[in-house]
Design an enzyme around this catalytic site. Structure first.
Site, PDB file in Angstrom:
ATOM      1  N   GLU A 103       1.061  -1.316  -5.166  1.00 19.33           N
ATOM      2  CA  GLU A 103       0.281  -0.665  -4.098  1.00 19.33           C
ATOM      3  C   GLU A 103       0.884   0.685  -3.694  1.00 19.33           C
ATOM      4  OE1 GLU A 103      -0.923  -3.299  -0.893  1.00 19.33           O
ATOM      5  OE2 GLU A 103      -0.324  -1.780   0.567  1.00 19.33           O
ATOM      6  N   SER A 156       0.566  -6.197  -9.874  1.00 15.46           N
ATOM      7  CA  SER A 156      -0.071  -4.983  -9.357  1.00 15.46           C
ATOM      8  C   SER A 156       0.881  -4.241  -8.425  1.00 15.46           C
ATOM      9  CB  SER A 156      -1.361  -5.347  -8.618  1.00 15.46           C
ATOM     10  OG  SER A 156      -1.113  -6.387  -7.699  1.00 15.46           O
ATOM     11  N   PHE A 214       8.566  -2.482  10.331  1.00 19.30           N
ATOM     12  CA  PHE A 214       7.353  -3.034   9.701  1.00 19.30           C
ATOM     13  C   PHE A 214       7.228  -4.525   9.984  1.00 19.30           C
ATOM     14  CE2 PHE A 214       7.075   0.155   5.950  1.00 19.30           C
ATOM     15  CZ  PHE A 214       6.643   1.128   6.831  1.00 19.30           C
TER      16      PHE A 214
HETATM   17  P1  FAD Z   1      -8.881 -11.046   8.995  1.00 22.16           P
HETATM   18  O1  FAD Z   1      -8.898 -11.916   7.799  1.00 22.16           O
HETATM   19  O2  FAD Z   1     -10.187 -10.636   9.579  1.00 22.16           O
HETATM   20  O3  FAD Z   1      -7.981 -11.760  10.095  1.00 22.16           O
HETATM   21  C1  FAD Z   1      -7.547 -11.052  11.243  1.00 22.16           C
HETATM   22  C2  FAD Z   1      -7.224 -12.040  12.367  1.00 22.16           C
HETATM   23  O4  FAD Z   1      -8.435 -12.628  12.865  1.00 22.16           O
HETATM   24  C3  FAD Z   1      -6.364 -13.230  11.922  1.00 22.16           C
HETATM   25  O5  FAD Z   1      -5.512 -13.573  12.990  1.00 22.16           O
HETATM   26  C4  FAD Z   1      -7.379 -14.336  11.667  1.00 22.16           C
HETATM   27  O6  FAD Z   1      -6.823 -15.634  11.825  1.00 22.16           O
HETATM   28  C5  FAD Z   1      -8.408 -14.031  12.749  1.00 22.16           C
HETATM   29  N1  FAD Z   1      -9.771 -14.430  12.373  1.00 22.16           N
HETATM   30  C6  FAD Z   1     -10.386 -14.234  11.192  1.00 22.16           C
HETATM   31  N2  FAD Z   1     -11.661 -14.703  11.248  1.00 22.16           N
HETATM   32  C7  FAD Z   1     -11.829 -15.189  12.494  1.00 22.16           C
HETATM   33  C8  FAD Z   1     -12.922 -15.795  13.194  1.00 22.16           C
HETATM   34  N3  FAD Z   1     -14.107 -15.969  12.592  1.00 22.16           N
HETATM   35  N4  FAD Z   1     -12.740 -16.176  14.481  1.00 22.16           N
HETATM   36  C9  FAD Z   1     -11.555 -15.991  15.114  1.00 22.16           C
HETATM   37  N5  FAD Z   1     -10.485 -15.414  14.499  1.00 22.16           N
HETATM   38  C10 FAD Z   1     -10.632 -15.020  13.225  1.00 22.16           C
HETATM   39  N6  FAD Z   1      -4.545  -2.538   6.719  1.00 22.16           N
HETATM   40  C11 FAD Z   1      -5.223  -1.358   6.646  1.00 22.16           C
HETATM   41  O7  FAD Z   1      -5.622  -0.809   7.683  1.00 22.16           O
HETATM   42  N7  FAD Z   1      -5.431  -0.755   5.443  1.00 22.16           N
HETATM   43  C12 FAD Z   1      -5.045  -1.311   4.272  1.00 22.16           C
HETATM   44  O8  FAD Z   1      -5.257  -0.753   3.195  1.00 22.16           O
HETATM   45  C13 FAD Z   1      -4.362  -2.575   4.320  1.00 22.16           C
HETATM   46  N8  FAD Z   1      -3.967  -3.206   3.181  1.00 22.16           N
HETATM   47  C14 FAD Z   1      -3.421  -4.459   3.261  1.00 22.16           C
HETATM   48  C15 FAD Z   1      -3.141  -5.151   2.062  1.00 22.16           C
HETATM   49  C16 FAD Z   1      -2.606  -6.433   2.104  1.00 22.16           C
HETATM   50  C17 FAD Z   1      -2.349  -7.160   0.801  1.00 22.16           C
HETATM   51  C18 FAD Z   1      -2.314  -7.053   3.361  1.00 22.16           C
HETATM   52  C19 FAD Z   1      -1.700  -8.424   3.408  1.00 22.16           C
HETATM   53  C20 FAD Z   1      -2.572  -6.368   4.529  1.00 22.16           C
HETATM   54  C21 FAD Z   1      -3.145  -5.083   4.504  1.00 22.16           C
HETATM   55  N9  FAD Z   1      -3.482  -4.385   5.675  1.00 22.16           N
HETATM   56  C22 FAD Z   1      -4.126  -3.163   5.593  1.00 22.16           C
HETATM   57  C23 FAD Z   1      -3.177  -4.958   6.992  1.00 22.16           C
HETATM   58  C24 FAD Z   1      -4.355  -5.772   7.563  1.00 22.16           C
HETATM   59  O9  FAD Z   1      -5.456  -4.928   7.765  1.00 22.16           O
HETATM   60  C25 FAD Z   1      -3.885  -6.382   8.881  1.00 22.16           C
HETATM   61  O10 FAD Z   1      -2.970  -7.406   8.638  1.00 22.16           O
HETATM   62  C26 FAD Z   1      -5.001  -6.812   9.822  1.00 22.16           C
HETATM   63  O11 FAD Z   1      -4.403  -7.097  11.092  1.00 22.16           O
HETATM   64  C27 FAD Z   1      -5.734  -8.071   9.393  1.00 22.16           C
HETATM   65  O12 FAD Z   1      -6.534  -7.855   8.314  1.00 22.16           O
HETATM   66  P2  FAD Z   1      -7.214  -9.104   7.543  1.00 22.16           P
HETATM   67  O13 FAD Z   1      -8.078  -8.526   6.512  1.00 22.16           O
HETATM   68  O14 FAD Z   1      -6.195 -10.078   7.152  1.00 22.16           O
HETATM   69  O15 FAD Z   1      -8.093  -9.686   8.763  1.00 22.16           O
END
Ligand code: FAD
Length: 275
Positions: free
Chosen positions: A9, A7, A207
């Site tokens: 992005e 894929s 980045f």
């Molecule tokens: P989560 O999975 O919620 O994790 C975030 C943090 O919280 C981690 O440190 C995790 O260990 C911690 N955590 C999770 N659950 C808990 C809990 N229950 N208690 C305590 N701590 C917890 N960002 C954007 O804004 N837009 C995008 O389109 C975008 N696309 C992305 C695509 C990919 C493939 C990747 C890898 C990243 C992308 N990002 C994007 C960046 C991403 O939003 C950031 O990395 C963000 O900081 C974390 O998102 P996450 O969904 O991994 O968060």
């Protein structure tokens, strides 16, 4: 040998010029026949319309498109509306994320973590969407420890995600170790490595500082030694990243997800070198 789970992005363009360029980039990358194109989403819905517009254009061109959806800064009602809009437009894949709020942004929203977003999507739309989430072989920068981050990843997968895409990395062992740990924790779903082509040294350093990806010392030194010679940076970057992709696929990675940065050349060169 071409992996099925391939894929690419994009981010939604901000100007008409950017939109024209992205259209040309897409046409070029479509020749590589990726499984789908994904389109990023600004936290708090800042690119909501741009994400939808880009996804719809991709669909009109006859390709599968997956919008990203981040929950931070949004209410459940706002997220529900976005999901309904995607569903009404025939979208069946999503990349579900927490997102990062731009500095100075007001509220945190109603969902704190991506695991809560995945639960919400499943509660609202059942099995309609194929959901991918993010994984961090080198640990998410805000996690307390790699073990904690892995547990949080497992929780997110068990909330109903179908697959994961990793943050980019240049150390294949970090990926293999992470996958092994996830398998031991009972996660069988595909974990697709995210691949960032190397085309620009200062941008890559910026980045990587933000997202916590490590640039191996020898790669950093070599890139720095090229100074302004962008052709040398691109050629070296292509060698390093193609080699990484080869090792990942040979070691069992189920596919590759390219962070194209809306540019065709580097992704295309790496992909073609893999054939
Ligand atoms: P989560 O999975 O919620 O994790 C975030 C943090 O919280 C981690 O440190 C995790 O260990 C911690 N955590 C999770 N659950 C808990 C809990 N229950 N208690 C305590 N701590 C917890 N960002 C954007 O804004 N837009 C995008 O389109 C975008 N696309 C992305 C695509 C990919 C493939 C990747 C890898 C990243 C992308 N990002 C994007 C960046 C991403 O939003 C950031 O990395 C963000 O900081 C974390 O998102 P996450 O969904 O991994 O968060």
């Amino acid at each position: 040998m071409k992996p099925h789970n391939f894929s690419i992005e994009f981010f939604p363009p901000k100007t008409e010029e950017g939109a024209r360029k992205l259209c040309a980039t897409r046409a070029e990358l479509a020749q590589l026949k990726p499984l789908y194109f994904s389109v990023t989403f600004g936290a708090g819905g800042s690119t909501q319309q741009g994400t939808l517009d880009t996804v719809l254009e991709i669909q009109r061109e006859g390709h599968l498109a997956a919008p990203h959806l981040s929950c931070i800064g949004s209410t459940r009602a706002q997220l529900r509306e976005v999901l309904q809009g995607y569903k009404a437009n025939g979208i069946s894949r999503l990349v579900a994320l927490r997102g990062d709020l731009p500095s100075g942004y007001g509220g945190m929203g109603e969902l704190r973590y991506a695991s809560e977003l995945v639960e919400f999507i499943r509660a609202e739309t059942g099995s309609h969407f194929h959901i991918e989430v993010a994984a961090y072989p080198e640990m998410h920068p805000q996690a307390r420890s790699p073990q904690d981050d892995l547990q949080n990843f497992v929780r997110k997968m068990k909330a109903g995600a179908d697959a994961a895409i990793t943050q980019y990395f240049y150390n294949a062992d970090a990926y293999f170790y992470f996958v092994e740990q996830a398998r031991k924790a009972g996660i069988e779903a595909p974990i697709v490595p995210g691949i960032m082509p190397i085309t620009n040294y200062s941008q890559l350093m910026r980045f990587s500082d933000m997202c916590g990806a490590e640039i191996p010392r020898w790669v950093r030194l070599k890139l720095a030694s090229f100074g302004d010679d962008s052709a040398a940076i691109r050629a070296f970057g292509q060698d390093v990243v193609t080699d990484l992709c080869r090792r990942l696929l040979a070691g069992g990675a189920p596919g590759l997800h390219f962070y194209s940065m809306n540019q065709a050349a580097a992704t295309k060169a790496i992909w073609q070198a893999l054939l």
